[in-house]
Design a protein around this motif. Structure first.
Motif, PDB file in Angstrom:
ATOM      1  N   LEU A 277       1.793   9.389  -5.913  1.00  0.00           N
ATOM      2  CA  LEU A 277       2.310  10.732  -5.641  1.00  0.00           C
ATOM      3  C   LEU A 277       3.355  11.136  -6.675  1.00  0.00           C
ATOM      4  CD1 LEU A 277       2.720  10.837  -1.753  1.00  0.00           C
ATOM      5  CD2 LEU A 277       1.004  11.993  -3.142  1.00  0.00           C
TER       6      LEU A 277
ATOM      7  N   THR B 151       2.393   1.699  -3.475  1.00  0.00           N
ATOM      8  CA  THR B 151       1.386   2.188  -4.419  1.00  0.00           C
ATOM      9  C   THR B 151       1.115   3.674  -4.193  1.00  0.00           C
ATOM     10  OG1 THR B 151       0.351   0.017  -4.499  1.00  0.00           O
ATOM     11  CG2 THR B 151      -0.980   1.878  -5.220  1.00  0.00           C
ATOM     12  N   PHE B 152       0.995   4.071  -2.948  1.00  0.00           N
ATOM     13  CA  PHE B 152       0.720   5.473  -2.620  1.00  0.00           C
ATOM     14  C   PHE B 152       1.855   6.375  -3.088  1.00  0.00           C
ATOM     15  CE2 PHE B 152       0.835   9.050   0.419  1.00  0.00           C
ATOM     16  CZ  PHE B 152      -0.393   9.619   0.106  1.00  0.00           C
ATOM     17  N   THR B 153       3.098   5.960  -2.861  1.00  0.00           N
ATOM     18  CA  THR B 153       4.226   6.791  -3.295  1.00  0.00           C
ATOM     19  C   THR B 153       4.311   6.830  -4.817  1.00  0.00           C
ATOM     20  OG1 THR B 153       5.736   4.915  -3.043  1.00  0.00           O
ATOM     21  CG2 THR B 153       5.583   6.455  -1.193  1.00  0.00           C
TER      22      THR B 153
ATOM     23  N   ALA C 149       0.830  -1.207   0.000  1.00  0.00           N
ATOM     24  CA  ALA C 149       0.000   0.000   0.000  1.00  0.00           C
ATOM     25  C   ALA C 149       0.864   1.258   0.000  1.00  0.00           C
ATOM     26  CB  ALA C 149      -0.931  -0.011   1.215  1.00  0.00           C
ATOM     27  N   VAL C 150       1.914   1.260   0.784  1.00  0.00           N
ATOM     28  CA  VAL C 150       2.811   2.421   0.827  1.00  0.00           C
ATOM     29  C   VAL C 150       3.492   2.616  -0.524  1.00  0.00           C
ATOM     30  CG1 VAL C 150       4.954   3.307   1.849  1.00  0.00           C
ATOM     31  CG2 VAL C 150       3.175   2.368   3.316  1.00  0.00           C
TER      32      VAL C 150
END
Length: 80
Positions: free
Chosen positions: A33, A28-30, A25-26
């Motif tokens: 961004l 994917t989030f980065t 999840a981290v």
């Protein structure tokens, strides 16, 4: 096997899977961004280019791109 060992192994697997999901999840989030930042930079460059065109008052396409003036010799505006 002892019931306590089974619970420990099960808990370890649950924690391991949870950590892997969190890392995914981290990541994917980065990634999202990073893509958003790239789009914003591209948009800002476009805006800056438009502002430069407006400031310089260039309205003729051949002023903006001198290579296009080459085609004016072959296709004069009077033909269109």
């Amino acid at each position: 096997m002892d019931e306590r060992i089974k619970q420990d192994i099960l808990m370890f697997l649950i924690v391991l899977i949870s950590c892997l999901i969190f890392v995914g999840a981290v990541e994917t989030f980065t990634g999202v961004l990073s893509q958003t930042k790239e789009r914003n930079l591209s948009s800002q460059q476009t805006i800056d280019s438009i502002q430069d065109i407006i400031k310089n008052g260039k309205t003729d396409i051949t002023d903006l791109n001198p290579e296009l003036a080459f085609y004016d010799n072959f296709f004069p505006k009077s033909l269109f």
